[in-house]
Design a protein around this motif. Structure first.
Motif, PDB file in Angstrom:
ATOM      1  N   LEU A  58       0.835  -1.203   0.000  1.00 41.11           N
ATOM      2  CA  LEU A  58       0.000   0.000   0.000  1.00 41.11           C
ATOM      3  C   LEU A  58       0.868   1.251   0.000  1.00 41.11           C
ATOM      4  O   LEU A  58       0.562   2.232  -0.685  1.00 41.11           O
ATOM      5  CB  LEU A  58      -0.919  -0.005   1.227  1.00 41.11           C
ATOM      6  CG  LEU A  58      -1.828   1.213   1.345  1.00 41.11           C
ATOM      7  CD1 LEU A  58      -2.985   1.086   0.386  1.00 41.11           C
ATOM      8  CD2 LEU A  58      -2.320   1.406   2.755  1.00 41.11           C
ATOM      9  N   ALA A  59       1.971   1.208   0.752  1.00 35.58           N
ATOM     10  CA  ALA A  59       2.849   2.379   0.842  1.00 35.58           C
ATOM     11  C   ALA A  59       3.392   2.743  -0.533  1.00 35.58           C
ATOM     12  O   ALA A  59       3.436   3.915  -0.901  1.00 35.58           O
ATOM     13  CB  ALA A  59       3.992   2.112   1.811  1.00 35.58           C
ATOM     14  N   VAL A  60       3.795   1.726  -1.313  1.00 37.90           N
ATOM     15  CA  VAL A  60       4.316   1.998  -2.656  1.00 37.90           C
ATOM     16  C   VAL A  60       3.224   2.640  -3.508  1.00 37.90           C
ATOM     17  O   VAL A  60       3.456   3.625  -4.215  1.00 37.90           O
ATOM     18  CB  VAL A  60       4.828   0.696  -3.317  1.00 37.90           C
ATOM     19  CG1 VAL A  60       5.270   0.968  -4.737  1.00 37.90           C
ATOM     20  CG2 VAL A  60       5.964   0.117  -2.517  1.00 37.90           C
ATOM     21  N   MET A  61       1.988   2.090  -3.394  1.00 38.11           N
ATOM     22  CA  MET A  61       0.899   2.646  -4.181  1.00 38.11           C
ATOM     23  C   MET A  61       0.568   4.070  -3.720  1.00 38.11           C
ATOM     24  O   MET A  61       0.365   4.962  -4.537  1.00 38.11           O
ATOM     25  CB  MET A  61      -0.328   1.755  -4.041  1.00 38.11           C
ATOM     26  CG  MET A  61      -1.274   1.852  -5.192  1.00 38.11           C
ATOM     27  SD  MET A  61      -2.600   0.674  -4.974  1.00 38.11           S
ATOM     28  CE  MET A  61      -3.489   1.413  -3.632  1.00 38.11           C
ATOM     29  N   GLU A  62       0.544   4.252  -2.400  1.00 39.55           N
ATOM     30  CA  GLU A  62       0.263   5.581  -1.847  1.00 39.55           C
ATOM     31  C   GLU A  62       1.304   6.592  -2.289  1.00 39.55           C
ATOM     32  O   GLU A  62       1.019   7.781  -2.410  1.00 39.55           O
ATOM     33  CB  GLU A  62       0.231   5.523  -0.311  1.00 39.55           C
ATOM     34  CG  GLU A  62      -1.057   4.986   0.264  1.00 39.55           C
ATOM     35  CD  GLU A  62      -2.229   5.923   0.031  1.00 39.55           C
ATOM     36  OE1 GLU A  62      -2.026   7.143   0.057  1.00 39.55           O
ATOM     37  OE2 GLU A  62      -3.335   5.425  -0.210  1.00 39.55           O
ATOM     38  N   PHE A  63       2.530   6.098  -2.520  1.00 42.18           N
ATOM     39  CA  PHE A  63       3.588   6.995  -2.958  1.00 42.18           C
ATOM     40  C   PHE A  63       3.218   7.622  -4.299  1.00 42.18           C
ATOM     41  O   PHE A  63       3.348   8.832  -4.493  1.00 42.18           O
ATOM     42  CB  PHE A  63       4.907   6.222  -3.072  1.00 42.18           C
ATOM     43  CG  PHE A  63       6.075   7.097  -3.380  1.00 42.18           C
ATOM     44  CD1 PHE A  63       6.618   7.905  -2.410  1.00 42.18           C
ATOM     45  CD2 PHE A  63       6.625   7.124  -4.653  1.00 42.18           C
ATOM     46  CE1 PHE A  63       7.689   8.728  -2.692  1.00 42.18           C
ATOM     47  CE2 PHE A  63       7.695   7.948  -4.946  1.00 42.18           C
ATOM     48  CZ  PHE A  63       8.222   8.744  -3.955  1.00 42.18           C
ATOM     49  N   GLY A  64       2.717   6.779  -5.217  1.00 38.41           N
ATOM     50  CA  GLY A  64       2.264   7.303  -6.504  1.00 38.41           C
ATOM     51  C   GLY A  64       1.132   8.307  -6.327  1.00 38.41           C
ATOM     52  O   GLY A  64       1.145   9.390  -6.921  1.00 38.41           O
ATOM     53  N   THR A  65       0.166   7.952  -5.480  1.00 40.84           N
ATOM     54  CA  THR A  65      -0.949   8.864  -5.224  1.00 40.84           C
ATOM     55  C   THR A  65      -0.449  10.177  -4.641  1.00 40.84           C
ATOM     56  O   THR A  65      -0.929  11.254  -4.995  1.00 40.84           O
ATOM     57  CB  THR A  65      -1.936   8.214  -4.232  1.00 40.84           C
ATOM     58  OG1 THR A  65      -2.086   6.838  -4.595  1.00 40.84           O
ATOM     59  CG2 THR A  65      -3.273   8.891  -4.271  1.00 40.84           C
ATOM     60  N   ALA A  66       0.540  10.070  -3.742  1.00 46.30           N
ATOM     61  CA  ALA A  66       1.060  11.275  -3.095  1.00 46.30           C
ATOM     62  C   ALA A  66       1.780  12.168  -4.111  1.00 46.30           C
ATOM     63  O   ALA A  66       1.670  13.390  -4.052  1.00 46.30           O
ATOM     64  CB  ALA A  66       1.998  10.894  -1.956  1.00 46.30           C
ATOM     65  N   VAL A  67       2.521  11.540  -5.045  1.00 47.08           N
ATOM     66  CA  VAL A  67       3.182  12.336  -6.087  1.00 47.08           C
ATOM     67  C   VAL A  67       2.131  13.140  -6.851  1.00 47.08           C
ATOM     68  O   VAL A  67       2.295  14.340  -7.095  1.00 47.08           O
ATOM     69  CB  VAL A  67       3.977  11.423  -7.053  1.00 47.08           C
ATOM     70  CG1 VAL A  67       4.431  12.206  -8.277  1.00 47.08           C
ATOM     71  CG2 VAL A  67       5.176  10.832  -6.355  1.00 47.08           C
TER      72      VAL A  67
END
Lengths: 317, 299
Positions: B226-235
């Motif tokens: 989830l953290a990796v996916m959230e990273f994209g969302t955060a970008v």
């Protein structure tokens, strides 16, 4: 059923109150003196007395509990305060922007459902694996594209190069097309992802085999049987989708210089116009709550296997 | 006694998860290499993310030109070998500006993910482990946060906190807490029913030891995905807020504000919007692909 309705309505009201409280905590209770930020007291040579008078007029000199209860009491009577920027009531500002944003998000929702369902149906129904793969690669792409960038690219291509659509403004249907497409892309990706998964799940069910064994054509199994069953889970994310469209409108309306709630949000944040921002957050929560309530009430009508009491549990996200 | 417990723990983990025994681990590595050849998308995504990370830490590796040096003679040049992304209205090299903007964009996204994952995991961990009224109270609070669209919540936070990259990052992070808390809680609920947790408890381990040494490590996998996916969302979220003008202050390069800077040159200098935007798209796509790979790897 009436008991269920009353309880569901009660829940909705509690969520609204809680959302208002969250917004209040964020906007009024976080450290930072709003008056100082707004006036730049030292820079503009406003005397401390004048600043205090301003604070008193905004009710900021009162202790926290008093401020909270006064605000809540006013909100309950439909008074969301006045804008610090232009002194107009927040409800009037919201009402003024509502129509334009409603038209935009409605068209975007329509496009998103058509695109999303189209991609999912085509990807699931096709016999060609390459087409299936190509189509299933679209949703991740749609989610990865920033809305503001997509809007600018559409402007560049369709307004500046091809002169097909006006670049800015609110006039007419033509000005609605590009912003609606911008808004629809991430949402359609979401719908396509969810629907293609649940279509596949539906086709793997024994009743799909039964239908095929009885000689139904693949298209009939897909459209007549699987789609009806797969569409129901998709309904549960309606609230999420509407929220996504509302926040997307902030960017889309800014890029295309349209008036509306999104633009109101962006300018209120820029001006740090706290009452307006709080009104918008409350409005978004209201929309979310109403949509979810409607979906919950519709669900038992669409799927007769669900009785309202069970629906109350199942629908909790 | 603790030694025994850990043995129990290990074997139980190996039993429940579908992991290959240690003896076959070399074979697995070859298998992983072979299967990665069959998934060029994943390999490309990892390579792209590696390049982006290098650009964030040491932008000089890719771009030797100064991102702030203006050269009026070279203004608004289309992409060429010399200036792969073209130049802007002041003749600054856009490629160099994009590369040098990576640090700020990724750094903000990293802060956002850190805030979201750390606070969210903590809430989820406590809620799932303690259960009872605290659990339902915390999760109802998370439900309320989810009722407010994430972008609007971070906009409200930005209104209160003020403008700037770090504040924007924190606002985006806070807005993602609820989603992380829910994933963590459901993982904790799954893990706490496992036999090895029961064994650890029966062995007399204190609850915080069970939580820290047994529940957390076993629940962390999906949270990392989830953290990796959230990273994209955060970008995406950080660049959107920068685009709206609440983040990086020009002339500091940042991906979102670079796209915003190209807005005035639509119809004349397409590269000013297209190039930095494509960088965002590719980065978010790559994080999505890697997170999907991680999910598949766990299954």
């Amino acid at each position: 059923m009436t008991g269920y309705l009353v309880r569901r309505l009660g829940q909705a009201v509690v969520v609204l109150w809680a959302a208002w409280t969250v917004a209040w905590l964020v906007l009024w209770a976080l450290p930072g003196d709003a008056v100082e930020v707004r006036l730049g007291i030292e820079a503009n040579g406003v005397t401390p007395e004048q600043a205090d008078a301003l604070r008193a007029s905004m009710g900021l000199d009162q202790p926290w509990p008093v401020q909270y209860l006064t605000g809540l009491g006013r909100a309950l009577t439909g008074d969301l305060g006045t804008s610090w920027e232009n002194g107009r009531p927040v409800t009037a500002l919201l009402a003024a922007g509502l129509q334009a944003t409603l038209a935009l998000t409605a068209l975007a929702l329509l496009l998103a459902v058509v695109f999303g369902a189209g991609i999912a149906l085509l990807a699931t129904g096709t016999r060609y694996r390459r087409l299936n793969r190509a189509l299933l690669n679209l949703p991740p792409l749609g989610v990865a594209v920033p809305g503001f960038w997509l809007g600018l690219i559409l402007l560049e291509v369709f307004s500046f190069r091809l002169s097909l659509f006006p670049a800015i403004g609110n006039e007419g249907f033509a000005s609605l097309v590009l912003p609606a497409v911008t808004l629809a892309v991430p949402t359609s990706a979401l719908i396509a992802q969810l629907l293609s998964r649940s279509l596949q799940d539906a086709l793997d069910q024994p009743w799909a085999d039964t239908a095929r064994a009885k000689g139904a054509r693949p298209s009939r199994v897909l459209l007549g049987h699987a789609l009806r069953n797969a569409a129901l889970p998709a309904l549960t994310i309606t609230g999420l989708i509407v929220g996504q469209l509302l926040s997307g409108a902030v960017v889309a309306e800014t890029v295309f210089s349209r008036t509306g709630l999104g633009r109101l949000t962006a300018s209120a944040v820029t001006a740090q116009d706290t009452p307006v921002v709080q009104g918008i957050v409350l409005f978004a929560a209201l929309v979310f709550v109403v949509v979810n309530l409607a979906v919950d009430l519709l669900y038992p009508l669409l799927d007769r296997r669900i009785v309202p009491r069970a629906a109350a549990k199942a629908s909790r996200p | 006694m603790t030694l025994d417990l850990e043995l129990v723990d290990r074997t139980a983990t190996a039993g429940t998860a579908t992991r290959a025994p240690a003896a076959r681990s070399t074979g697995r590595h070859w298998g992983a290499a072979r299967s990665s050849l069959r998934r060029p998308g994943l390999v490309l995504s990892v390579l792209w993310l590696a390049a982006v990370l290098i650009a964030a830490v040491a932008p000089g590796v890719f771009a030797s030109t100064d991102p702030l040096r203006a050269a009026p003679r070279l203004k608004l040049q289309p992409p060429s070998w010399e200036h792969p992304f073209g130049t802007d209205q002041l003749g600054r090299d856009l490629f160099s500006r994009t590369v040098h903007g990576t640090g700020l964009s990724l750094g903000s996204a990293l802060i956002a993910v850190a805030v979201g994952i750390v606070v969210g995991s903590l809430v989820g961990l406590v809620a799932g482990f303690v259960r009872g009224p605290l659990d339902s109270g915390l999760m109802r609070a998370m439900d309320v946060l989810l009722a407010i669209p994430a972008l609007l919540l971070s906009l409200a936070l930005v209104t209160a906190l003020g403008f700037g990259t770090v504040k924007v990052a924190i606002a985006v992070g806070i807005a993602s807490i609820a989603a992380c808390a829910r994933v963590m809680r459901s993982e904790v609920l799954r893990v706490r029913e496992s036999p090895y947790i029961e064994a650890a408890r029966a062995g007399g381990a204190r609850w915080f030891r069970v939580l820290g040494r047994h529940v957390l490590p076993n629940a962390a996998g999906p949270v990392l995905v989830l953290a990796v996916m959230e990273f994209g969302t955060a970008v995406l979220a950080v660049s959107a807020l920068s685009f709206l003008g609440y983040g990086a202050v020009p002339p500091t390069p940042e991906w979102g504000s670079l796209v915003s800077g190209g807005r005035d040159f639509l119809g004349s200098a397409w590269w000013l919007t297209v190039m930095p935007g494509l960088t965002i798209v590719l980065t978010v796509l790559a994080t999505g692909r890697v997170s999907q790979g991680g999910r598949e790897g766990r299954e």
